[in-house]
Design an enzyme around this catalytic site. Sequence first.
Site, PDB file in Angstrom:
ATOM      1  N   HIS A   7     -24.915  34.065  39.990  1.00  0.00           N
ATOM      2  CA  HIS A   7     -26.011  33.149  39.682  1.00  0.00           C
ATOM      3  C   HIS A   7     -26.078  32.864  38.192  1.00  0.00           C
ATOM      4  O   HIS A   7     -25.516  33.597  37.384  1.00  0.00           O
ATOM      5  CB  HIS A   7     -27.372  33.682  40.170  1.00  0.00           C
ATOM      6  CG  HIS A   7     -27.801  34.990  39.582  1.00  0.00           C
ATOM      7  ND1 HIS A   7     -27.480  36.206  40.123  1.00  0.00           N
ATOM      8  CD2 HIS A   7     -28.532  35.269  38.470  1.00  0.00           C
ATOM      9  CE1 HIS A   7     -28.002  37.171  39.397  1.00  0.00           C
ATOM     10  NE2 HIS A   7     -28.641  36.640  38.374  1.00  0.00           N
ATOM     11  N   HIS A  79     -29.354  34.066  31.408  1.00  0.00           N
ATOM     12  CA  HIS A  79     -28.128  34.853  31.583  1.00  0.00           C
ATOM     13  C   HIS A  79     -27.262  34.275  32.692  1.00  0.00           C
ATOM     14  O   HIS A  79     -27.715  33.452  33.479  1.00  0.00           O
ATOM     15  CB  HIS A  79     -28.432  36.338  31.853  1.00  0.00           C
ATOM     16  CG  HIS A  79     -29.157  36.642  33.135  1.00  0.00           C
ATOM     17  ND1 HIS A  79     -30.531  36.730  33.216  1.00  0.00           N
ATOM     18  CD2 HIS A  79     -28.703  36.899  34.385  1.00  0.00           C
ATOM     19  CE1 HIS A  79     -30.886  37.033  34.453  1.00  0.00           C
ATOM     20  NE2 HIS A  79     -29.797  37.130  35.198  1.00  0.00           N
ATOM     21  N   GLU A 130     -24.813  39.449  32.994  1.00  0.00           N
ATOM     22  CA  GLU A 130     -25.162  40.443  34.021  1.00  0.00           C
ATOM     23  C   GLU A 130     -23.935  40.655  34.896  1.00  0.00           C
ATOM     24  O   GLU A 130     -23.256  39.702  35.277  1.00  0.00           O
ATOM     25  CB  GLU A 130     -26.329  39.900  34.874  1.00  0.00           C
ATOM     26  CG  GLU A 130     -26.767  40.855  35.980  1.00  0.00           C
ATOM     27  CD  GLU A 130     -27.947  40.303  36.804  1.00  0.00           C
ATOM     28  OE1 GLU A 130     -28.207  39.079  36.752  1.00  0.00           O
ATOM     29  OE2 GLU A 130     -28.589  41.107  37.509  1.00  0.00           O
TER      30      GLU A 130
END
Length: 134
Positions: A7, A79, A130
Amino acid sequence: MIGRLNHVAIAVPDIAAGAAQYRDTLGATVTEPTPQPDHGVTVVFIELPNTKIELLEPLGADSPIAGFLAKNPSGGIHHVCYEVDDILAARDRLKAAGARVLGDGEPKIGAHGKPVLFLHPKDFNGTLVELEQA
Ligand code: CO
């Protein structure tokens, strides 16, 4: 080592407005807002055919995205999340290469119920990264 883009997360000042824009204007499938008190955010997922967009709104007094929104009041990309097959092996490889892992370096359970780690944005061209166990 990294696999799929899981994502892209966007910090937003108003998650209801952000969700409505993706649902009504962009015609996307949008989940209901989910408070995640452990992470200091409320989250909505926008499900696209090839990845997801995560909208993040601050939750609580010391939300980790409060500072970001103070600097970016209208919101912004916060992020990117890449999947890895083995998060501990990925962490060890990155640390050996000099990358900084945020926090205590141990994976935490993220928004999808899987272990995640964050890497220092200064080590990745100004982008908070991430990693999520696939
Ligand atoms: Co994320």
